[in-house]
Scaffold this motif. Structure first.
Motif, short mmCIF file in Angstrom:
data_model
loop_
_atom_site.label_atom_id
_atom_site.label_comp_id
_atom_site.label_asym_id
_atom_site.label_seq_id
_atom_site.Cartn_x
_atom_site.Cartn_y
_atom_site.Cartn_z
N SER A 33 -3.65 -0.85 -6.91
CA SER A 33 -2.91 -2.09 -7.13
C SER A 33 -3.69 -3.05 -8.02
O SER A 33 -3.18 -4.11 -8.39
N GLY A 34 -4.94 -2.69 -8.37
CA GLY A 34 -5.75 -3.53 -9.25
C GLY A 34 -5.45 -3.26 -10.72
O GLY A 34 -4.59 -2.46 -11.07
N ALA A 94 0.83 -1.21 0.00
CA ALA A 94 0.00 0.00 0.00
C ALA A 94 0.86 1.25 0.00
O ALA A 94 0.64 2.18 0.74
N HIS A 137 -5.17 4.04 -2.87
CA HIS A 137 -6.57 4.13 -3.27
C HIS A 137 -6.89 5.54 -3.76
O HIS A 137 -6.79 6.50 -3.00
N ASP A 147 -8.79 1.04 -6.67
CA ASP A 147 -7.64 0.35 -6.06
C ASP A 147 -6.45 0.48 -7.01
O ASP A 147 -6.46 -0.08 -8.12
N HIS A 187 -12.47 -0.17 -14.67
CA HIS A 187 -13.02 0.38 -13.43
C HIS A 187 -14.55 0.29 -13.47
O HIS A 187 -15.16 0.49 -14.52
#
Length: 343
Positions: free
Chosen positions: A170-171, A3, A115, A168, A216
């Motif tokens: 990291s997505g 994160a 985020h 997110d 998204h």
């Protein structure tokens, strides 16, 4: 992925990538000046210092990438910002350091360096931002997003695209988005003429918008799933009907005449269009006519400046209704397109 910030930790106000940006505010402490300048960049808003004993130290830098606007913003103090609803644009706010609480419509997000917040128009916005927050902000015109959505789906949805708030980083969507933005920042720092190249900028615009549309979540995401499962090959008579409409877009076309031209019943053609394009044949024709009008206005041809005549030429006999359709399709009035083409 941890994160931590997906951008280099040194991306701050002194980073080389931001050196060519416009410095709207640079360590400004005056409350009224900050409120006015940030309001100009985004929207007039109410702002409140959460700790009245603390002073602002605001930096606001900006640049353009084609039709996109990008900003670096840090307040240097804890602030509450209430712009009500954004109008006509989406904001993607990516914390580089620190965080904050973002509310948009009925959703709430605790934003941090892992985020980002994607805030769509016509939803009340409330922000509580930490004093340590630095963010990279991308402003994207809603009309560009809706036009891209229609191009991908093959028809114009009745509702505008409205994104979920939390992204997110990291997505899939977050990694693709930040990868593109890093490319812009690195390119701008290493070879600044890139940002003056319209072909490069158009490519970046489309990459960012397509990433949001496909990766998204938004209110039309299910339509993209449907479009992937819909048969790629439409019935032959539907293809003939599309060819007929493209050739006769300026003519008086009725449903019965179209069905007779392709050799099927009106009901069969109506049903097949619904299954193929999620749209009626006459809805498809209207979309086609609006595209032709839009192309004519963007061409800058002086003959297209007579909007009433142009609307009549393409089968719109009620100007007020035409202007309404045009605004819904392109996110601006026909007169605004004319001015933009001239500019």
């Amino acid at each position: 992925m941890s994160a931590t910030c997906v951008f280099p930790s040194e991306l701050n106000s002194s980073h080389a990538a931001l050196q060519g940006w416009n410095r709207e505010l640079d360590r400004v402490q005056d409350f009224d000046q900050v409120t006015e300048m940030v309001g100009r960049a985004f929207k007039p808003h109410a702002m409140q210092l959460r700790d009245p004993a603390r002073t602002l130290e605001t930096r606001l830098y900006s640049t353009r990438v084609g039709r996109l606007s990008m900003f670096f913003l840090e307040y240097g103090a804890e602030v509450k910002v209430e712009p009500d609803c954004f109008e006509g644009f989406v904001l993607v706010e990516i914390p580089l350091r620190g965080g904050g609480q973002y509310r948009c419509g009925g959703e709430t997000l605790d934003g941090d360096t892992a985020h980002a917040a994607v805030m769509s128009p016509d939803k009340p916005v409330h922000l509580n931002l930490a004093p340590t927050l630095s963010q990279l902000i991308v402003r994207i015109d809603q009309g560009m997003i809706d036009r891209s959505c229609a191009a991908h789906l093959g028809y114009q949805p009745k509702e505008a695209v409205s994104f979920d708030l939390g992204l997110d980083l990291s997505g899939h969507a977050g990694r693709a988005l930040t990868s593109t933005l890093r490319h812009v920042l690195d390119g701008g720092a290493g070879f600044s003429p890139l940002l003056d190249n319209p072909i490069y900028c158009a490519h970046i615009e489309q990459m960012l918008i397509d990433t949001l549309l496909y990766a998204h979540s938004h209110n039309l995401s299910h339509r993209f799933e449907i479009s992937r499962t819909r048969p790629a090959v439409a019935p032959a008579y539907v293809r003939r009907a599309v060819e007929y409409l493209e050739a006769h877009a300026a003519d008086a076309v009725t449903m019965d005449a179209l069905a007779a031209a392709v050799g099927v019943s009106s009901r069969a053609l109506f049903t097949a269009f619904r299954e193929t394009y999620d749209q009626t044949p006459m809805g498809y024709l209207r979309e086609l006519r609006l595209q032709r009008v839009g192309q004519a206005l963007l061409s800058g041809d002086p003959a297209s400046a007579n909007l009433t005549q142009l609307a009549l030429q393409w089968g719109f006999f009620h100007y007020g209704r035409f202007a309404q359709y045009y605004g819904e399709r392109f996110g601006e009035r026909p007169q605004e397109t004319v001015r933009r083409a001239r500019g």
